[in-house]
Write a protein that holds these residues in place. Structure first.
Motif, PDB file in Angstrom:
ATOM      1  N   ILE A   1      -8.036  13.111 -13.817  1.00 50.89           N
ATOM      2  CA  ILE A   1      -8.932  11.960 -13.932  1.00 50.89           C
ATOM      3  C   ILE A   1      -8.049  10.751 -13.649  1.00 50.89           C
ATOM      4  N   MET A   2      -8.271  10.163 -12.480  1.00 47.60           N
ATOM      5  CA  MET A   2      -7.394   9.116 -11.969  1.00 47.60           C
ATOM      6  C   MET A   2      -7.904   7.753 -12.414  1.00 47.60           C
ATOM      7  N   LEU A   3      -7.042   6.996 -13.075  1.00 44.19           N
ATOM      8  CA  LEU A   3      -7.395   5.623 -13.451  1.00 44.19           C
ATOM      9  C   LEU A   3      -6.731   4.671 -12.473  1.00 44.19           C
ATOM     10  N   LEU A   4      -7.565   3.920 -11.747  1.00 42.26           N
ATOM     11  CA  LEU A   4      -7.060   2.884 -10.860  1.00 42.26           C
ATOM     12  C   LEU A   4      -7.765   1.577 -11.206  1.00 42.26           C
TER      13      LEU A   4
ATOM     14  N   ARG B   1      -5.908   6.585   2.743  1.00 44.11           N
ATOM     15  CA  ARG B   1      -4.847   7.565   3.028  1.00 44.11           C
ATOM     16  C   ARG B   1      -4.702   8.555   1.876  1.00 44.11           C
ATOM     17  N   VAL B   2      -4.823   8.048   0.660  1.00 44.11           N
ATOM     18  CA  VAL B   2      -4.763   8.930  -0.520  1.00 44.11           C
ATOM     19  C   VAL B   2      -5.856  10.003  -0.424  1.00 44.11           C
ATOM     20  N   ILE B   3      -7.072   9.562  -0.131  1.00 49.06           N
ATOM     21  CA  ILE B   3      -8.202  10.508  -0.050  1.00 49.06           C
ATOM     22  C   ILE B   3      -7.951  11.545   1.049  1.00 49.06           C
ATOM     23  N   ASP B   4      -7.558  11.068   2.232  1.00 47.67           N
ATOM     24  CA  ASP B   4      -7.321  11.991   3.354  1.00 47.67           C
ATOM     25  C   ASP B   4      -6.227  13.001   3.028  1.00 47.67           C
ATOM     26  N   ASP B   5      -5.121  12.517   2.444  1.00 42.36           N
ATOM     27  CA  ASP B   5      -3.978  13.405   2.220  1.00 42.36           C
ATOM     28  C   ASP B   5      -4.192  14.332   1.028  1.00 42.36           C
ATOM     29  N   CYS B   6      -4.954  13.892   0.033  1.00 42.83           N
ATOM     30  CA  CYS B   6      -5.324  14.797  -1.066  1.00 42.83           C
ATOM     31  C   CYS B   6      -6.177  15.939  -0.508  1.00 42.83           C
ATOM     32  N   ARG B   7      -7.105  15.588   0.366  1.00 39.81           N
ATOM     33  CA  ARG B   7      -7.956  16.624   0.974  1.00 39.81           C
ATOM     34  C   ARG B   7      -7.129  17.588   1.812  1.00 39.81           C
TER      35      ARG B   7
ATOM     36  N   ALA C   1       0.815  -1.220   0.000  1.00 36.37           N
ATOM     37  CA  ALA C   1       0.000   0.000   0.000  1.00 36.37           C
ATOM     38  C   ALA C   1       0.846   1.267   0.000  1.00 36.37           C
ATOM     39  N   ASP C   2       2.013   1.234   0.669  1.00 38.54           N
ATOM     40  CA  ASP C   2       2.868   2.433   0.701  1.00 38.54           C
ATOM     41  C   ASP C   2       3.343   2.783  -0.702  1.00 38.54           C
ATOM     42  N   TYR C   3       3.701   1.751  -1.463  1.00 38.72           N
ATOM     43  CA  TYR C   3       4.148   1.975  -2.842  1.00 38.72           C
ATOM     44  C   TYR C   3       3.018   2.618  -3.653  1.00 38.72           C
ATOM     45  N   ALA C   4       1.818   2.063  -3.537  1.00 43.52           N
ATOM     46  CA  ALA C   4       0.673   2.613  -4.273  1.00 43.52           C
ATOM     47  C   ALA C   4       0.427   4.059  -3.859  1.00 43.52           C
ATOM     48  N   TYR C   5       0.463   4.296  -2.565  1.00 46.39           N
ATOM     49  CA  TYR C   5       0.241   5.647  -2.036  1.00 46.39           C
ATOM     50  C   TYR C   5       1.232   6.636  -2.667  1.00 46.39           C
ATOM     51  N   ASN C   6       2.510   6.258  -2.671  1.00 45.58           N
ATOM     52  CA  ASN C   6       3.545   7.159  -3.208  1.00 45.58           C
ATOM     53  C   ASN C   6       3.387   7.376  -4.708  1.00 45.58           C
ATOM     54  N   GLN C   7       3.068   6.298  -5.418  1.00 39.47           N
ATOM     55  CA  GLN C   7       2.880   6.422  -6.877  1.00 39.47           C
ATOM     56  C   GLN C   7       1.726   7.372  -7.200  1.00 39.47           C
ATOM     57  N   ILE C   8       0.637   7.229  -6.453  1.00 37.23           N
ATOM     58  CA  ILE C   8      -0.541   8.062  -6.714  1.00 37.23           C
ATOM     59  C   ILE C   8      -0.263   9.515  -6.316  1.00 37.23           C
TER      60      ILE C   8
ATOM     61  N   SER D   1      -4.534  -5.029  -4.756  1.00 45.14           N
ATOM     62  CA  SER D   1      -4.601  -5.003  -3.291  1.00 45.14           C
ATOM     63  C   SER D   1      -3.922  -3.732  -2.777  1.00 45.14           C
ATOM     64  N   ASP D   2      -2.886  -3.283  -3.491  1.00 43.46           N
ATOM     65  CA  ASP D   2      -2.172  -2.058  -3.098  1.00 43.46           C
ATOM     66  C   ASP D   2      -3.115  -0.856  -3.098  1.00 43.46           C
ATOM     67  N   ASN D   3      -3.880  -0.703  -4.173  1.00 43.67           N
ATOM     68  CA  ASN D   3      -4.790   0.445  -4.267  1.00 43.67           C
ATOM     69  C   ASN D   3      -5.835   0.406  -3.157  1.00 43.67           C
ATOM     70  N   ALA D   4      -6.383  -0.783  -2.939  1.00 44.49           N
ATOM     71  CA  ALA D   4      -7.414  -0.922  -1.900  1.00 44.49           C
ATOM     72  C   ALA D   4      -6.837  -0.518  -0.546  1.00 44.49           C
ATOM     73  N   GLY D   5      -5.596  -0.916  -0.308  1.00 50.75           N
ATOM     74  CA  GLY D   5      -4.949  -0.606   0.971  1.00 50.75           C
ATOM     75  C   GLY D   5      -4.581   0.860   1.116  1.00 50.75           C
TER      76      GLY D   5
END
Length: 245
Positions: free
Chosen positions: A199-202, A215-221, A183-190, A207-211
């Motif tokens: 327009i984000m394609l996921l 955090r992505v949503i919270d930190d983008c906000r 999940a950390d890798y996915a978070y950093n990539q995003i 499993s990485d994205n789900a995890g």
């Protein structure tokens, strides 16, 4: 007399930028999207993000994705195939019930520029018909071209069928289920790829994205971004066109 559209097949691509700046694409692609009403990015002057997922098959993570979206009150668009619609009816119904948009990803996921006109229509109409039968929702307005391939002809024909072609301005190689990196890798990539109007394609097979999604949503906000739906973007485009015409 039928219009002679160009049938050259293109593979969607964009030019990544550093420092979370909005991306651009090939001038010819822009020209075609403008001509046939498609888009790949929102308003780049606003910190708005659009979450889209391509769902060809289920890998056990969409439920978690939906849980996070519900908890965080974030709208998304799920582009589904016939296989997904057939095998995951409860999840499709849940997407609709929780206010998400379900878009067309074609029935059998062929490259639309490579099929004849009748097959293209069948691919889109069959999915929409079965989706309506399942959910009662009559509208299906958005198309994510399978495999990211398109031609002038596929854009024109799908537009005639009432679809807006939606490409993307942010993605990373997330769909290889045997090469998930955590999940950390996915978070950093995003986080390093988001930009105003993304327009984000996921892929929800990841499993990485789900995890990482919560955090992505919270930190983008925290960075001042808002999550919007494609319907809001379309309404804005219509209003802007009305003003500019």
């Amino acid at each position: 007399m039928a219009h002679a559209y160009d049938t050259t097949e293109y593979h969607w691509s964009f030019k990544p930028e550093k420092d979370n700046k909005p991306v651009t694409t090939e001038p010819h692609y822009l020209e075609l999207l403008n001509k046939y009403g498609g888009f790949f990015i929102g308003d780049t002057s606003k910190k708005e993000l659009y979450l889209t997922f391509d769902n060809g098959y289920e890998n056990g993570y969409t439920e978690k994705v939906l849980d996070v979206l519900k908890e965080k009150e974030v709208p998304a668009t799920f582009f589904i195939t016939g296989h997904y619609l057939q095998t995951e009816q409860e999840l499709v119904k849940r997407m609709v019930e929780e206010g998400h948009i379900v878009g067309n990803h074609s029935y059998h996921h062929p490259s639309l520029p490579n099929v004849d006109d009748e097959r293209l229509k069948r691919e889109l109409n069959k999915l929409k018909k079965e989706f309506t039968e399942l959910t009662g929702v009559k509208d299906m307005n958005y198309l994510r071209p399978p495999r990211g391939t398109f031609s002038e002809k596929s854009l024109a024909l799908s537009q005639e069928l009432g679809y807006t072609n939606v490409f993307w301005s942010m993605a990373y190689k997330d769909w290889e289920t045997d090469k998930q990196k955590g999940a950390d890798y996915a978070y950093n990539q995003i986080m390093k790829r988001i930009h105003p109007g993304s327009i984000m394609l996921l892929h929800s097979v990841s499993s990485d994205n789900a995890g990482a999604l919560g955090r992505v949503i919270d930190d983008c906000r925290k960075q001042g971004y808002e999550f919007k739906s494609l319907d809001e973007l379309m309404m804005k485009k219509v209003m802007d066109n009305g003003i500019s015409n």
